[in-house]
Design an enzyme around this catalytic site. Structure first.
Site, PDB file in Angstrom:
ATOM      1  N   GLN A 133      15.957  46.791  14.611  1.00  8.15           N
ATOM      2  CA  GLN A 133      15.892  47.870  13.631  1.00  8.15           C
ATOM      3  C   GLN A 133      15.011  49.004  14.141  1.00  8.15           C
ATOM      4  O   GLN A 133      13.809  49.033  13.904  1.00  8.15           O
ATOM      5  CB  GLN A 133      15.383  47.350  12.283  1.00  8.15           C
ATOM      6  CG  GLN A 133      15.528  48.385  11.206  1.00  8.15           C
ATOM      7  CD  GLN A 133      15.259  47.843   9.838  1.00  8.15           C
ATOM      8  OE1 GLN A 133      14.983  46.673   9.634  1.00  8.15           O
ATOM      9  NE2 GLN A 133      15.343  48.714   8.856  1.00  8.15           N
ATOM     10  N   PHE A 134      15.633  49.959  14.837  1.00 11.33           N
ATOM     11  CA  PHE A 134      14.887  51.071  15.409  1.00 11.33           C
ATOM     12  C   PHE A 134      14.243  51.945  14.338  1.00 11.33           C
ATOM     13  O   PHE A 134      13.251  52.627  14.596  1.00 11.33           O
ATOM     14  CB  PHE A 134      15.774  51.909  16.340  1.00 11.33           C
ATOM     15  CG  PHE A 134      16.672  52.886  15.639  1.00 11.33           C
ATOM     16  CD1 PHE A 134      16.274  54.207  15.480  1.00 11.33           C
ATOM     17  CD2 PHE A 134      17.904  52.495  15.153  1.00 11.33           C
ATOM     18  CE1 PHE A 134      17.108  55.108  14.827  1.00 11.33           C
ATOM     19  CE2 PHE A 134      18.739  53.383  14.509  1.00 11.33           C
ATOM     20  CZ  PHE A 134      18.342  54.706  14.344  1.00 11.33           C
ATOM     21  N   THR A 135      14.738  51.910  13.109  1.00 16.37           N
ATOM     22  CA  THR A 135      14.179  52.766  12.061  1.00 16.37           C
ATOM     23  C   THR A 135      12.739  52.396  11.698  1.00 16.37           C
ATOM     24  O   THR A 135      12.052  53.184  11.055  1.00 16.37           O
ATOM     25  CB  THR A 135      15.059  52.752  10.795  1.00 16.37           C
ATOM     26  OG1 THR A 135      15.151  51.420  10.300  1.00 16.37           O
ATOM     27  CG2 THR A 135      16.446  53.315  11.089  1.00 16.37           C
TER      28      THR A 135
END
Length: 149
Positions: free
Chosen positions: A78-80
């Site tokens: 989850q890069f966010t």
């Protein structure tokens, strides 16, 4: 490297209406890889998460680890988690690692968890995923390998 760790009674992840990973008792680990991260950040996260004592013992105190209870991990990239919203209201993802690097370190995280004998379910890297989480407690822990919090 950043992680949101949620203690769950069960969880699964779907991609295009197909379950790609599912676990029973354990942790959902939402994992974000930063551009500056390397193998040392992976080792830190694996050690910290596998030993994190947030399961209750017979005295109802958080004293048992994932390994103590035979728990599982559902790992979701989850890069966010690296979104920076200090300026304005639209997140900036400039600190997030490029996909090639992020996937390599994410895969290493999964492999090291498995090497510790922990069963790991996974999402699909860069896919649009639907994650179903039955948070137990609820218990949610934030981790950062640079120890920013």
């Amino acid at each position: 490297m950043r992680a949101v760790v949620q203690r769950v009674i069960n969880a699964d992840v779907q991609v295009e209406q197909e379950i790609t990973g599912a676990i029973e008792r354990g942790f959902v680990v939402l994992l974000g890889v930063e551009e500056e991260d390397d193998i040392n950040d992976v080792k830190y996260m694996v050690d910290k998460i596998s030993g994190l004592r947030i399961f209750e013992d017979e005295d109802e105190k958080m004293n048992l680890s994932l390994q103590d209870v035979g728990g599982q991990v559902l790992a979701v990239s989850q890069f966010t988690l690296l979104g920076d919203v200090r300026k304005g209201k639209r997140p900036s993802f400039t600190k997030a690692a490029r996909p090639e690097k992020a996937k390599g370190l994410y895969d290493e995280f999964v492999n090291q968890m498995k090497n510790k004998g922990i069963p790991v379910g996974e999402g699909i890297f860069q896919a649009d995923m639907l994650v179903r989480i039955y948070n137990d407690g609820p218990v949610t822990i934030l981790l950062d390998s640079k120890k920013l919090f």
